[in-house]
Design a protein around this motif. Structure first.
Motif, PDB file in Angstrom:
ATOM      1  N   ALA A  95     -12.731 -15.158  -2.296  1.00 24.97           N
ATOM      2  CA  ALA A  95     -11.543 -15.930  -1.704  1.00 24.97           C
ATOM      3  C   ALA A  95     -11.268 -16.976  -2.404  1.00 24.97           C
ATOM      4  N   ALA A  96     -12.161 -17.848  -2.852  1.00 24.35           N
ATOM      5  CA  ALA A  96     -11.957 -19.248  -3.640  1.00 24.35           C
ATOM      6  C   ALA A  96     -11.375 -18.789  -4.951  1.00 24.35           C
ATOM      7  N   ALA A  97     -11.875 -17.726  -5.622  1.00 24.59           N
ATOM      8  CA  ALA A  97     -11.487 -17.403  -6.884  1.00 24.59           C
ATOM      9  C   ALA A  97      -9.829 -16.991  -6.757  1.00 24.59           C
ATOM     10  N   LEU A  98      -9.544 -16.421  -5.574  1.00 17.93           N
ATOM     11  CA  LEU A  98      -8.213 -15.830  -5.525  1.00 17.93           C
ATOM     12  C   LEU A  98      -7.416 -17.087  -5.018  1.00 17.93           C
ATOM     13  N   ILE A  99      -7.667 -17.964  -4.422  1.00 13.50           N
ATOM     14  CA  ILE A  99      -7.017 -19.125  -4.154  1.00 13.50           C
ATOM     15  C   ILE A  99      -6.914 -19.945  -5.257  1.00 13.50           C
ATOM     16  N   ALA A 100      -7.773 -19.929  -6.188  1.00  8.74           N
ATOM     17  CA  ALA A 100      -7.552 -20.807  -7.579  1.00  8.74           C
ATOM     18  C   ALA A 100      -6.429 -20.054  -8.360  1.00  8.74           C
ATOM     19  N   GLY A 101      -6.598 -18.614  -8.580  1.00  2.98           N
ATOM     20  CA  GLY A 101      -5.616 -18.045  -9.098  1.00  2.98           C
ATOM     21  C   GLY A 101      -4.189 -18.229  -8.472  1.00  2.98           C
ATOM     22  N   GLU A 102      -4.112 -18.327  -7.212  1.00  2.00           N
ATOM     23  CA  GLU A 102      -2.879 -18.609  -6.611  1.00  2.00           C
ATOM     24  C   GLU A 102      -2.153 -19.739  -6.863  1.00  2.00           C
ATOM     25  N   LEU A 103      -3.135 -20.840  -6.818  1.00  5.28           N
ATOM     26  CA  LEU A 103      -2.828 -22.332  -7.398  1.00  5.28           C
ATOM     27  C   LEU A 103      -2.297 -22.164  -8.688  1.00  5.28           C
ATOM     28  N   ALA A 104      -2.926 -21.580  -9.441  1.00  5.30           N
ATOM     29  CA  ALA A 104      -2.615 -21.490 -11.003  1.00  5.30           C
ATOM     30  C   ALA A 104      -1.332 -20.895 -11.247  1.00  5.30           C
ATOM     31  N   GLY A 105      -0.919 -20.049 -10.378  1.00  4.24           N
ATOM     32  CA  GLY A 105       0.362 -19.319 -10.599  1.00  4.24           C
ATOM     33  C   GLY A 105       1.435 -20.191  -9.820  1.00  4.24           C
ATOM     34  N   GLY A 106       1.287 -21.423  -9.462  1.00  2.00           N
ATOM     35  CA  GLY A 106       2.260 -22.072  -8.685  1.00  2.00           C
ATOM     36  C   GLY A 106       2.364 -21.742  -7.510  1.00  2.00           C
ATOM     37  N   GLY A 107       1.520 -21.143  -6.638  1.00  2.42           N
ATOM     38  CA  GLY A 107       1.912 -20.580  -5.375  1.00  2.42           C
ATOM     39  C   GLY A 107       0.971 -21.704  -4.522  1.00  2.42           C
ATOM     40  N   ARG A 108       1.066 -21.350  -3.064  1.00  6.45           N
ATOM     41  CA  ARG A 108       0.527 -22.304  -2.104  1.00  6.45           C
ATOM     42  C   ARG A 108      -0.967 -21.704  -1.548  1.00  6.45           C
ATOM     43  N   ALA A 109      -1.797 -22.673  -1.485  1.00  6.13           N
ATOM     44  CA  ALA A 109      -3.307 -22.177  -1.201  1.00  6.13           C
ATOM     45  C   ALA A 109      -3.275 -21.848   0.493  1.00  6.13           C
ATOM     46  N   SER A 110      -3.633 -20.634   0.794  1.00  2.00           N
ATOM     47  CA  SER A 110      -3.983 -20.403   2.085  1.00  2.00           C
ATOM     48  C   SER A 110      -5.555 -20.497   2.313  1.00  2.00           C
ATOM     49  N   PHE A 111      -5.980 -21.715   2.810  1.00  2.00           N
ATOM     50  CA  PHE A 111      -7.431 -21.756   2.762  1.00  2.00           C
ATOM     51  C   PHE A 111      -7.835 -21.277   4.032  1.00  2.00           C
ATOM     52  N   GLY A 112      -7.059 -20.851   5.025  1.00  2.00           N
ATOM     53  CA  GLY A 112      -7.580 -19.872   6.116  1.00  2.00           C
ATOM     54  C   GLY A 112      -8.216 -18.677   5.647  1.00  2.00           C
ATOM     55  N   LEU A 113      -7.908 -18.117   4.329  1.00  2.00           N
ATOM     56  CA  LEU A 113      -8.464 -17.070   3.637  1.00  2.00           C
ATOM     57  C   LEU A 113     -10.041 -17.138   3.626  1.00  2.00           C
ATOM     58  N   LEU A 114     -10.538 -18.489   3.563  1.00  2.00           N
ATOM     59  CA  LEU A 114     -12.048 -18.717   3.388  1.00  2.00           C
ATOM     60  C   LEU A 114     -12.722 -18.185   4.608  1.00  2.00           C
ATOM     61  N   LEU A 115     -12.124 -18.613   5.693  1.00  2.00           N
ATOM     62  CA  LEU A 115     -12.936 -18.159   6.959  1.00  2.00           C
ATOM     63  C   LEU A 115     -12.838 -16.585   6.969  1.00  2.00           C
ATOM     64  N   GLY A 116     -11.754 -15.996   7.017  1.00  2.18           N
ATOM     65  CA  GLY A 116     -11.738 -14.610   7.189  1.00  2.18           C
ATOM     66  C   GLY A 116     -11.766 -13.972   6.030  1.00  2.18           C
TER      67      GLY A 116
END
Length: 181
Positions: free
Chosen positions: A35-56
């Protein structure tokens, strides 16, 4: 010495619960790394980070990779139960595979853009290497602790053999004389 059924049963149940907890924690850790890797990829692509993804994060395992992952998890359950110990290496391997499965299953959401995909995979690899380094240090710490305990036992045994020789005049065949050191 009489064996008490309740003690044996309780220690067996405790061991099984410990194995189950370690198995679940390793899966959750691996999914969190993915999830952390996907959040980093999302941020690199200019998207918004959904940190709720870490919990679920275990939800990330519901992808096309689910069937091969279930086969791997079945083998891992068998390994955890048959191994009778909870080795850090087993937990680390399980977490690393779950991180790879999570990233592989969801990296397609970046629609073929190379920057977010690259960042996600590199972040996943870095997190796996960091976890592996921590597992290695934990293993080395355990080995050093065991070596200290064995050295203390050898010293106590040597003192006891010297005491027995002084008291009774008999030479005890300890590990020192047999060449096991």
């Amino acid at each position: 010495m009489k064996i008490h059924f309740g003690d044996v049963f309780a220690s067996g149940i405790g061991w099984l619960l410990t194995q189950l907890f370690l198995f679940t924690a390793a899966i959750w850790l691996g999914c969190s790394m993915g999830a952390a890797a996907l959040i980093a990829g999302e941020l690199a692509g200019g998207g918004r980070a959904s940190f709720g993804l870490l919990l679920g994060s275990p939800v990330l395992l519901r992808t096309l990779w689910l069937i091969p992952n279930l086969c791997f998890l079945g083998a891992a359950i068998y390994w955890f139960v048959r191994n009778e110990t909870h080795t850090p290496r087993a937990c680390g391997t399980l977490a690393a595979v779950q991180a790879l499965v999570a990233v592989a299953g969801w990296v397609g959401e970046f629609n073929g853009e190379w920057l977010p995909i690259t960042v996600a995979w590199i972040t996943c690899a870095v997190l796996i290497v960091m976890m592996g380094t921590g597992v290695w240090f934990l293993h080395q710490w355990q080995i050093n602790r065991w070596a200290g305990e064995i050295a203390a036992l050898n010293a106590e045994n040597a003192m006891r053999r010297a005491e027995l020789e002084r008291e009774f005049g008999t030479k005890s065949a300890g590990a020192d004389e047999l060449g096991f050191d």
